[in-house]
Design an enzyme around this catalytic site. Structure first.
Site, mmCIF file in Angstrom:
data_model
loop_
_atom_site.group_PDB
_atom_site.id
_atom_site.type_symbol
_atom_site.label_atom_id
_atom_site.label_comp_id
_atom_site.label_asym_id
_atom_site.label_seq_id
_atom_site.Cartn_x
_atom_site.Cartn_y
_atom_site.Cartn_z
ATOM 1 N N GLU A 45 0.881 -1.167 0.000
ATOM 2 C CA GLU A 45 0.000 0.000 0.000
ATOM 3 C C GLU A 45 0.918 1.216 0.000
ATOM 4 O OE1 GLU A 45 -3.879 -0.244 2.292
ATOM 5 O OE2 GLU A 45 -2.877 1.402 3.327
ATOM 6 N N ASP A 56 -3.238 10.258 10.473
ATOM 7 C CA ASP A 56 -1.957 9.597 10.751
ATOM 8 C C ASP A 56 -1.305 10.160 11.998
ATOM 9 O OD1 ASP A 56 -1.815 7.714 8.649
ATOM 10 O OD2 ASP A 56 -1.334 9.316 7.242
#
Length: 276
Positions: A45, A56
């Site tokens: 990914e 994140d």
């Protein structure tokens, strides 16, 4: 196009590894991809790095910062994928791109075609505004590019149903709400129930991420019915540590991947807390 996680079997679910393109430097991507291909990883990914991701944590955000500081651009990422994809045997590459940083201002169809033509096996588009989501689905479908969709274990029924309906590469089930790399307890009952629902409604494989960092975590997800596991911050952290120590990040990641694929005595013992 070959199925994502086609090599999974009972007791050995599929494995996806998240990395920011450019960390390690893009010049290392051929060796990195070949290593993952040789060591039983089903999917890379690969994120086009973008700043300030709201989903994140510090590990992945710092990685994106290093890549951007190295001059990585979306075009450079696609060119790098095009150069390595023909030589891979089992590894699929799913491109992760942020709508605002990478795609906005470009026709969705044009971007999907560029991703397809670079040899990417799927596309996960982060942060697509609701008003353009239908156009995004249509553009990716028209380009013949498999789509990765996402939902959370805590998502409502409509969001889960939408993700299941449109996933054609795989469906990324986010195990818990929050930023990647943060420690959170895994709600096994909730996660198991959502996986069961998705396995009966989605035609694409179900891959679970956030909180996956050991072989034991992967074994637990397998027991809950997931088709695959996505490992993110834990692998990115190994790369960061190797680069800081002046060591080879590809070899460091190789060791970590082998641990994840190890059927050792602790593989089926879930950890108390997890970090993606």
């Amino acid at each position: 196009m070959p199925e994502f996680f086609a090599h999974r079997r009972p007791g050995r679910p599929g494995l996806a590894v998240f990395l920011n393109a450019g960390d390690p430097p893009l010049a290392e991507l051929p060796r990195l991809a070949a290593m993952l291909d040789e060591n039983g990883v089903d999917c890379l990914e690969l994120a086009v790095p973008f700043p300030g991701s709201a989903t994140d944590g510090p590990v992945v955000r710092a990685s994106a910062g290093r890549a951007l500081a190295g001059g990585v651009t979306p075009r450079a990422v696609l060119d790098a994928v095009a150069s390595v994809r023909p030589g891979l045997r089992r590894l699929r590459i799913a491109l992760l791109a942020d709508w605002s940083h990478t795609v906005r201002g470009t026709a969705p169809g044009d971007f999907a075609v560029a991703v397809r033509d670079a040899g990417c096996d799927g596309l996960l588009l982060h942060g697509v505004p609701p008003r353009v989501r239908a156009a995004h689905y249509e553009a990716v479908h028209r380009a013949g590019l498999p789509l990765v969709t996402t939902c959370y274990a805590v998502s409502g029924p409509d969001a889960v149903a939408e993700a299941a309906a449109h996933a054609s590469a795989y469906l990324y089930l986010v195990a818990h709400y929050g930023r990647s790399g943060t420690t959170a307890a895994l709600d096994r009952d909730r996660l198991g129930a959502v996986i069961t629902t998705l396995r009966s409604t989605a035609s694409a494989p179900v891959a679970v991420g956030f909180g996956v960092r050991t072989a034991g975590d992967i074994a637990l997800l397998d027991a809950l019915g997931a088709d695959a596991a996505v490992v993110g911050s834990a692998g990115v952290a190994h790369i960061a540590q190797a680069r800081a120590a002046g060591q080879d990040p590809v070899e460091e990641l190789r060791s970590f991947v082998r641990e994840l694929r190890s059927p050792g005595p602790h593989a089926h013992r879930p950890t108390a807390t997890r970090e993606e």
